[in-house]
Enzyme design. Sequence first.
Site, mmCIF file in Angstrom:
data_model
loop_
_atom_site.group_PDB
_atom_site.id
_atom_site.type_symbol
_atom_site.label_atom_id
_atom_site.label_comp_id
_atom_site.label_asym_id
_atom_site.label_seq_id
_atom_site.Cartn_x
_atom_site.Cartn_y
_atom_site.Cartn_z
ATOM 1 N N HIS A 72 47.247 111.060 80.184
ATOM 2 C CA HIS A 72 46.027 110.333 79.793
ATOM 3 C C HIS A 72 45.296 109.861 81.048
ATOM 4 O O HIS A 72 45.895 109.184 81.889
ATOM 5 C CB HIS A 72 46.374 109.112 78.940
ATOM 6 C CG HIS A 72 46.817 109.456 77.548
ATOM 7 N ND1 HIS A 72 46.391 108.783 76.445
ATOM 8 C CD2 HIS A 72 47.641 110.427 77.090
ATOM 9 C CE1 HIS A 72 46.934 109.317 75.357
ATOM 10 N NE2 HIS A 72 47.709 110.311 75.734
ATOM 11 N N TYR A 201 42.938 99.869 72.766
ATOM 12 C CA TYR A 201 43.381 98.476 72.702
ATOM 13 C C TYR A 201 42.217 97.689 72.103
ATOM 14 O O TYR A 201 41.148 97.620 72.717
ATOM 15 C CB TYR A 201 43.685 97.921 74.103
ATOM 16 C CG TYR A 201 44.943 98.492 74.738
ATOM 17 C CD1 TYR A 201 44.940 99.737 75.370
ATOM 18 C CD2 TYR A 201 46.135 97.774 74.734
ATOM 19 C CE1 TYR A 201 46.091 100.242 75.964
ATOM 20 C CE2 TYR A 201 47.290 98.267 75.331
ATOM 21 C CZ TYR A 201 47.260 99.505 75.941
ATOM 22 O OH TYR A 201 48.399 100.001 76.523
ATOM 23 N N PRO A 293 54.549 93.521 75.365
ATOM 24 C CA PRO A 293 54.287 94.960 75.511
ATOM 25 C C PRO A 293 52.830 95.353 75.795
ATOM 26 O O PRO A 293 52.557 96.510 76.085
ATOM 27 C CB PRO A 293 54.734 95.536 74.159
ATOM 28 C CG PRO A 293 54.689 94.401 73.209
ATOM 29 C CD PRO A 293 54.972 93.169 74.010
HETATM 30 P P1 FAD Z 1 67.374 98.438 77.239
HETATM 31 O O1 FAD Z 1 66.525 99.606 76.933
HETATM 32 O O2 FAD Z 1 67.354 97.279 76.317
HETATM 33 O O3 FAD Z 1 68.868 98.988 77.358
HETATM 34 C C1 FAD Z 1 69.989 98.134 77.402
HETATM 35 C C2 FAD Z 1 71.174 98.871 76.808
HETATM 36 O O4 FAD Z 1 72.334 98.062 76.981
HETATM 37 C C3 FAD Z 1 71.034 99.107 75.319
HETATM 38 O O5 FAD Z 1 71.257 100.477 75.007
HETATM 39 C C4 FAD Z 1 72.074 98.196 74.689
HETATM 40 O O6 FAD Z 1 72.638 98.733 73.512
HETATM 41 C C5 FAD Z 1 73.100 98.090 75.791
HETATM 42 N N1 FAD Z 1 73.921 96.880 75.755
HETATM 43 C C6 FAD Z 1 73.579 95.638 75.324
HETATM 44 N N2 FAD Z 1 74.600 94.782 75.484
HETATM 45 C C7 FAD Z 1 75.607 95.489 76.034
HETATM 46 C C8 FAD Z 1 76.922 95.167 76.435
HETATM 47 N N3 FAD Z 1 77.407 93.926 76.306
HETATM 48 N N4 FAD Z 1 77.682 96.127 76.965
HETATM 49 C C9 FAD Z 1 77.221 97.392 77.105
HETATM 50 N N5 FAD Z 1 75.988 97.768 76.736
HETATM 51 C C10 FAD Z 1 75.189 96.828 76.210
HETATM 52 N N6 FAD Z 1 57.947 98.151 76.183
HETATM 53 C C11 FAD Z 1 56.731 98.649 76.225
HETATM 54 O O7 FAD Z 1 56.191 98.785 77.311
HETATM 55 N N7 FAD Z 1 56.080 99.038 75.055
HETATM 56 C C12 FAD Z 1 56.671 98.911 73.827
HETATM 57 O O8 FAD Z 1 56.090 99.264 72.807
HETATM 58 C C13 FAD Z 1 57.947 98.377 73.758
HETATM 59 N N8 FAD Z 1 58.573 98.237 72.570
HETATM 60 C C14 FAD Z 1 59.810 97.654 72.544
HETATM 61 C C15 FAD Z 1 60.459 97.456 71.306
HETATM 62 C C16 FAD Z 1 61.702 96.836 71.248
HETATM 63 C C17 FAD Z 1 62.376 96.614 69.898
HETATM 64 C C18 FAD Z 1 62.310 96.401 72.455
HETATM 65 C C19 FAD Z 1 63.645 95.697 72.408
HETATM 66 C C20 FAD Z 1 61.681 96.635 73.673
HETATM 67 C C21 FAD Z 1 60.439 97.258 73.729
HETATM 68 N N9 FAD Z 1 59.772 97.482 74.938
HETATM 69 C C22 FAD Z 1 58.560 98.003 74.983
HETATM 70 C C23 FAD Z 1 60.385 97.192 76.209
HETATM 71 C C24 FAD Z 1 61.072 98.417 76.826
HETATM 72 O O9 FAD Z 1 61.530 99.260 75.817
HETATM 73 C C25 FAD Z 1 62.169 97.857 77.687
HETATM 74 O O10 FAD Z 1 61.553 97.157 78.744
HETATM 75 C C26 FAD Z 1 63.130 98.898 78.247
HETATM 76 O O11 FAD Z 1 63.901 99.441 77.216
HETATM 77 C C27 FAD Z 1 64.036 98.257 79.305
HETATM 78 O O12 FAD Z 1 65.087 99.118 79.638
HETATM 79 P P2 FAD Z 1 66.514 98.576 79.999
HETATM 80 O O13 FAD Z 1 67.321 99.782 80.327
HETATM 81 O O14 FAD Z 1 66.405 97.495 80.984
HETATM 82 O O15 FAD Z 1 67.061 97.861 78.688
HETATM 83 C C1 DHB Z 2 52.656 101.942 73.480
HETATM 84 C C2 DHB Z 2 53.257 100.721 73.644
HETATM 85 C C3 DHB Z 2 52.641 99.769 74.416
HETATM 86 O O1 DHB Z 2 53.234 98.577 74.590
HETATM 87 C C4 DHB Z 2 51.420 100.004 75.009
HETATM 88 O O2 DHB Z 2 50.824 99.026 75.735
HETATM 89 C C5 DHB Z 2 50.820 101.232 74.836
HETATM 90 C C6 DHB Z 2 51.452 102.198 74.073
HETATM 91 C C7 DHB Z 2 53.322 102.950 72.642
HETATM 92 O O3 DHB Z 2 54.374 102.643 72.088
HETATM 93 O O4 DHB Z 2 52.794 104.065 72.516
#
Ligand code: FAD
Ligand code: DHB
Length: 389
Positions: A72, A201, A293
């Site tokens: 994009h 947005y 987000p």
């Molecule tokens: P995570 O992806 O949370 O991964 C952590 C992992 O650790 C998970 O798989 C979990 O199961 C595992 N875990 C937890 N506890 C333990 C333990 N005790 N021992 C072992 N493993 C464990 N960001 C955006 O920009 N746009 C979005 O639309 C958006 N939607 C989201 C929706 C949801 C429901 C959530 C929760 C987050 C969303 N985010 C979004 C944020 C983005 O997805 C996260 O910032 C990203 O996943 C961060 O990655 P991470 O690897 O740090 O953590």
């Molecule tokens: C999406 C999520 C976001 O938080 C954003 O700012 C733009 C796109 C998505 O899930 O596609």
Amino acid sequence: MRTQVAIIGAGPAGLLLSHLLHLDGIESIVIETRSRADIEATIRAGVLEQGTMDILTESGVGERMRGQGALHHGFELAFGGKRHRIDLTGLTGKAITVYPQHEVIKDLVAARLAADGQILFEVSEVALHGVDTQTPSATFMHGGEARSIEADFVIGCDGYHGVSRPAMPAQEQRKNFQRIYPFGWFGILVESAPSSEELIYAQHDRGFALVSTRSPTVQRLYFQCDPTDHVDNWSDDQIWSELHARLENHDGWRLKEGRIFQKNIIGMRSFVSTPMQAGRLFLAGDSAHIVPPTGAKGMNLAVSDVKLLARGLEQFYRQGSEERLASYSDDALKRIWRAEYFSWTMTRLLHTFAEATPFEREMQRAELENIVTSRAMATALAENYVGAF
Ligand code: FAD
Ligand code: DHB
């Protein structure tokens, strides 16, 4: 078990770190509470900054992203019945890719398993020990047996609800910063062609709405909601009429409808826990910080933390120097605070705050007008959005 780096959590942070360490010849074991099928199916973020695309490509896991992700070059801001394009590439020379987080997860899991990397799924009762010694360890249950991993380092990539942040030793300088927003996002996946080539947005008195995509046949749509609401309280008809009301415009554009096949509500918070390291325990990604987000920064921040950590660990194992590791938290926090600022700005700019005064609502509208009429303001927004810092 014994390894060099024990990684807690198989999200984007944990899996990418394990992959980058492998490329540097450093061993790691990843432990994850959920199943492989579960982590590969959880719907989350969708926007990858250029820096995230670059690291996936450079480390050899970007092929499907380049083939199936959509590049994009801009997005739209909609308010007052009009849509205004922010020309990301024209303003910054960079672009973003819409490619779902769970597809990134699939690519990383496949790469780790193809290289005989160890990921232990469905572990439970994870506890960390000796993190302020040279021999930290993790204990847990796996397949009905008590197991432990001894390592040189433990990296907490286990998200906001994980065990790693609470295991950080008490330090005088430990600080948590937090803001909880009085709204959430209702997210849906819809079977239909995209309504718009670029993300929209939208600011509206009824609340924020976002039009995004997942593929040529699936749309991802969100609208601001009460964070304590439940998806079952909304019929499909109510969802569509709310989205149409918020996306109404005078230029003849209309949202495409289709079968809604997934619904979820997420809460919104800004959160930073500092420092991100103590002894031999380091935090990366959501375990240390959360952004609302709106700025699409969550997954991108997890990736930039891990890039810094991988460089620090590489320096430690290759040169015996702890210099980069010692400054990890300070280095990572520079970018994290800027992303926190941007995510907070976008959230403030685009959402309806119930407690806002009429004056504050006019200020919000004036700020949007400024962005779409001033190239300087639009450039600042675009630089932050593509992560050009
Ligand atoms: P995570 O992806 O949370 O991964 C952590 C992992 O650790 C998970 O798989 C979990 O199961 C595992 N875990 C937890 N506890 C333990 C333990 N005790 N021992 C072992 N493993 C464990 N960001 C955006 O920009 N746009 C979005 O639309 C958006 N939607 C989201 C929706 C949801 C429901 C959530 C929760 C987050 C969303 N985010 C979004 C944020 C983005 O997805 C996260 O910032 C990203 O996943 C961060 O990655 P991470 O690897 O740090 O953590
Ligand atoms: C999406 C999520 C976001 O938080 C954003 O700012 C733009 C796109 C998505 O899930 O596609």
